[in-house]
Design a protein around this motif. Structure first.
Motif, mmCIF file in Angstrom:
data_model
loop_
_atom_site.group_PDB
_atom_site.id
_atom_site.type_symbol
_atom_site.label_atom_id
_atom_site.label_comp_id
_atom_site.label_asym_id
_atom_site.label_seq_id
_atom_site.Cartn_x
_atom_site.Cartn_y
_atom_site.Cartn_z
ATOM 1 N N PRO A 132 34.184 -4.457 -18.528
ATOM 2 C CA PRO A 132 33.627 -4.138 -17.212
ATOM 3 C C PRO A 132 34.707 -3.846 -16.174
ATOM 4 O O PRO A 132 34.483 -3.049 -15.259
ATOM 5 C CB PRO A 132 32.823 -5.391 -16.847
ATOM 6 C CG PRO A 132 33.308 -6.474 -17.767
ATOM 7 C CD PRO A 132 33.773 -5.788 -19.007
ATOM 8 N N LYS A 133 35.889 -4.460 -16.328
ATOM 9 C CA LYS A 133 36.961 -4.221 -15.356
ATOM 10 C C LYS A 133 37.336 -2.740 -15.301
ATOM 11 O O LYS A 133 37.629 -2.200 -14.235
ATOM 12 C CB LYS A 133 38.187 -5.062 -15.716
ATOM 13 C CG LYS A 133 39.253 -5.043 -14.627
ATOM 14 C CD LYS A 133 40.407 -5.972 -14.946
ATOM 15 C CE LYS A 133 41.398 -5.992 -13.774
ATOM 16 N NZ LYS A 133 41.824 -4.661 -13.343
ATOM 17 N N ASP A 134 37.328 -2.069 -16.454
ATOM 18 C CA ASP A 134 37.663 -0.641 -16.470
ATOM 19 C C ASP A 134 36.683 0.162 -15.624
ATOM 20 O O ASP A 134 37.074 1.062 -14.880
ATOM 21 C CB ASP A 134 37.637 -0.123 -17.922
ATOM 22 C CG ASP A 134 38.683 -0.795 -18.793
ATOM 23 O OD1 ASP A 134 39.874 -0.585 -18.548
ATOM 24 O OD2 ASP A 134 38.304 -1.558 -19.694
ATOM 25 N N VAL A 135 35.399 -0.166 -15.766
ATOM 26 C CA VAL A 135 34.363 0.569 -15.033
ATOM 27 C C VAL A 135 34.437 0.246 -13.540
ATOM 28 O O VAL A 135 34.330 1.134 -12.687
ATOM 29 C CB VAL A 135 32.968 0.219 -15.595
ATOM 30 C CG1 VAL A 135 31.867 0.861 -14.770
ATOM 31 C CG2 VAL A 135 32.873 0.652 -17.056
ATOM 32 N N ILE A 136 34.646 -1.016 -13.250
ATOM 33 C CA ILE A 136 34.663 -1.430 -11.844
ATOM 34 C C ILE A 136 35.916 -0.922 -11.141
ATOM 35 O O ILE A 136 35.860 -0.516 -9.973
ATOM 36 C CB ILE A 136 34.482 -2.962 -11.764
ATOM 37 C CG1 ILE A 136 32.988 -3.257 -12.044
ATOM 38 C CG2 ILE A 136 34.902 -3.511 -10.409
ATOM 39 C CD1 ILE A 136 32.668 -4.691 -12.292
ATOM 40 N N GLU A 179 37.299 1.879 -11.857
ATOM 41 C CA GLU A 179 36.986 3.296 -11.633
ATOM 42 C C GLU A 179 36.108 3.462 -10.387
ATOM 43 O O GLU A 179 36.376 4.322 -9.539
ATOM 44 C CB GLU A 179 36.267 3.862 -12.867
ATOM 45 C CG GLU A 179 35.627 5.233 -12.703
ATOM 46 C CD GLU A 179 36.629 6.350 -12.509
ATOM 47 O OE1 GLU A 179 37.787 6.197 -12.952
ATOM 48 O OE2 GLU A 179 36.262 7.373 -11.894
ATOM 49 N N LEU A 180 35.071 2.624 -10.275
ATOM 50 C CA LEU A 180 34.193 2.690 -9.103
ATOM 51 C C LEU A 180 34.979 2.365 -7.830
ATOM 52 O O LEU A 180 34.814 3.022 -6.799
ATOM 53 C CB LEU A 180 33.014 1.716 -9.260
ATOM 54 C CG LEU A 180 31.963 2.125 -10.287
ATOM 55 C CD1 LEU A 180 30.998 0.967 -10.542
ATOM 56 C CD2 LEU A 180 31.182 3.362 -9.823
ATOM 57 N N ALA A 181 35.844 1.360 -7.907
ATOM 58 C CA ALA A 181 36.629 0.952 -6.733
ATOM 59 C C ALA A 181 37.538 2.093 -6.279
ATOM 60 O O ALA A 181 37.652 2.367 -5.078
ATOM 61 C CB ALA A 181 37.446 -0.288 -7.059
ATOM 62 N N ARG A 187 37.122 5.272 -6.701
ATOM 63 C CA ARG A 187 36.356 6.390 -6.122
ATOM 64 C C ARG A 187 35.998 6.127 -4.678
ATOM 65 O O ARG A 187 35.945 7.035 -3.858
ATOM 66 C CB ARG A 187 35.047 6.591 -6.890
ATOM 67 C CG ARG A 187 35.243 7.158 -8.260
ATOM 68 C CD ARG A 187 33.897 7.453 -8.880
ATOM 69 N NE ARG A 187 34.033 7.668 -10.311
ATOM 70 C CZ ARG A 187 33.018 7.915 -11.116
ATOM 71 N NH1 ARG A 187 31.787 7.957 -10.622
ATOM 72 N NH2 ARG A 187 33.208 8.109 -12.397
ATOM 73 N N PHE A 188 35.681 4.884 -4.376
ATOM 74 C CA PHE A 188 35.161 4.560 -3.047
ATOM 75 C C PHE A 188 36.185 3.842 -2.189
ATOM 76 O O PHE A 188 35.876 3.344 -1.131
ATOM 77 C CB PHE A 188 33.899 3.704 -3.174
ATOM 78 C CG PHE A 188 32.787 4.500 -3.733
ATOM 79 C CD1 PHE A 188 31.989 5.260 -2.903
ATOM 80 C CD2 PHE A 188 32.586 4.565 -5.098
ATOM 81 C CE1 PHE A 188 30.998 6.042 -3.421
ATOM 82 C CE2 PHE A 188 31.582 5.351 -5.622
ATOM 83 C CZ PHE A 188 30.782 6.093 -4.791
ATOM 84 N N LEU A 221 37.036 -1.627 -24.485
ATOM 85 C CA LEU A 221 37.011 -1.559 -23.020
ATOM 86 C C LEU A 221 36.258 -2.769 -22.475
ATOM 87 O O LEU A 221 35.717 -3.575 -23.239
ATOM 88 C CB LEU A 221 36.292 -0.283 -22.576
ATOM 89 C CG LEU A 221 36.899 1.046 -23.044
ATOM 90 C CD1 LEU A 221 35.891 2.182 -22.849
ATOM 91 C CD2 LEU A 221 38.193 1.344 -22.299
ATOM 92 N N LEU A 223 37.258 1.057 -2.578
ATOM 93 C CA LEU A 223 36.781 -0.308 -2.333
ATOM 94 C C LEU A 223 37.889 -1.321 -2.623
ATOM 95 O O LEU A 223 37.920 -2.395 -2.040
ATOM 96 C CB LEU A 223 35.556 -0.607 -3.205
ATOM 97 C CG LEU A 223 34.328 0.230 -2.851
ATOM 98 C CD1 LEU A 223 33.258 0.046 -3.907
ATOM 99 C CD2 LEU A 223 33.782 -0.141 -1.481
ATOM 100 N N LEU A 229 30.380 -10.667 -14.277
ATOM 101 C CA LEU A 229 30.582 -9.588 -15.257
ATOM 102 C C LEU A 229 31.858 -9.804 -16.060
ATOM 103 O O LEU A 229 31.901 -9.519 -17.258
ATOM 104 C CB LEU A 229 30.623 -8.220 -14.559
ATOM 105 C CG LEU A 229 29.305 -7.715 -13.970
ATOM 106 C CD1 LEU A 229 29.481 -6.289 -13.470
ATOM 107 C CD2 LEU A 229 28.174 -7.772 -14.986
ATOM 108 N N GLU A 230 32.890 -10.300 -15.389
ATOM 109 C CA GLU A 230 34.152 -10.560 -16.093
ATOM 110 C C GLU A 230 33.936 -11.609 -17.197
ATOM 111 O O GLU A 230 34.374 -11.439 -18.325
ATOM 112 C CB GLU A 230 35.196 -11.050 -15.091
ATOM 113 C CG GLU A 230 36.596 -11.108 -15.666
ATOM 114 C CD GLU A 230 37.649 -11.380 -14.578
ATOM 115 O OE1 GLU A 230 37.266 -11.500 -13.381
ATOM 116 O OE2 GLU A 230 38.830 -11.477 -14.936
#
Lengths: 109, 109, 109, 109
Positions: free
Chosen positions: D85-89, D91-93, D95-96, D83, D98, D5-6
């Protein structure tokens, strides 16, 4: 079925001024355009899922229900923007020359 | 605006049997339910984008156009499943007791 | 950012068996595929609205947040169907020959 | 699957400057944000329909393909807005937790 949408459009316009505590339509307006558009999108998704389920089950009740929700919320959107169902129906009529058919029909009853 | 949707529903039903080479509606049916539902989803997205643009520009022409596309393709979907606009409008009328209003109106002209 | 999606995929698979009372993911699975798909559609709409707002405000925080919601719920859908993020990423890699680039990179560090 | 994705994000950023005649991504940017968002919405609808078909057929190939299209076009949208994919990932990280798991993993190989 004739004037139901016209009446509903009038009801929706009137409820813009209602109390958001007691009127669902007023509560949507209080939350703003994005909330109204989220509902349109949500009901569209539910319509698609109901149609796919109907394809397999033959049961179309939910398709009617979800399409009614979709048209309802798109009418709230129209009302929000100073429009109404007449604008949409005039557009459809002009595309299909249905207003023309209507005129002919009223001349030949 | 009364009977435009009813007439359009009849036109859409008739075009299910038309030649997909010359009729857009017949070409959608030839491609199947998924194609019809893709169009419903596509027009819903375009309606939302037109509404957001109208929020900023005050120009609502595209909202009318895209909502007409959305209603049109949802009517093709209804026709595909053996339904029509009357089913949806009856549902809306029953929710808002608009059929009741209509009856009263016809009694008091 | 590398393995976050892979770990998240594992977390989502594990939570399929969790208690719907305490796990949001388990509660989605308990409600079924349609509920999961409704959430995907809902988050897609919210992403589009956030992007339109960012176009005017320049504020992109909500776009990140809503896209994360969209990817998250699409991963719940994948998990529901016995798939995972690796399937999607392998597909993207093969389209863009990114796996090839990756191999070359590992050979030339 | 790690850095695909990067890399794809980098490819998408680079193609913003490409010739719209030869690059699909550049052609989307030339048409503007609405066109990109229409594609996101369109691919979301196709993902939902593929998931519904997979529910009945057990065939998940199209779900992978359509989800890849959805993630791809949402990455074009991110790129459009500065923006990635790093911004989204990230955010997901967050939250969890991760990213936390990742740190621990790197400390205990």
């Amino acid at each position: 079925m004739s004037d139901v949408l016209e009446r509903l459009g009038q009801v929706l316009d009137a409820r813009k001024q209602a109390d958001p505590e007691t009127s669902y339509v007023a509560s949507l307006h209080a939350k703003g355009l994005n909330k109204i558009l989220e509902k349109v999108g949500e009901e569209c998704t539910e319509t698609l899922l109901a149609a796919k389920d109907a394809e397999h089950s033959g049961e179309t009740r939910d398709v009617v229900y979800e399409t009614a929700d979709l048209w309802f919320h798109s009418m709230v959107m129209l009302s929000r923007l100073g429009l109404g169902p007449k604008d949409v129906i005039d557009e459809l009529a002009s595309r299909f020359d249905l207003s023309g058919l209507e005129e002919k029909a009223s001349r030949n009853p």
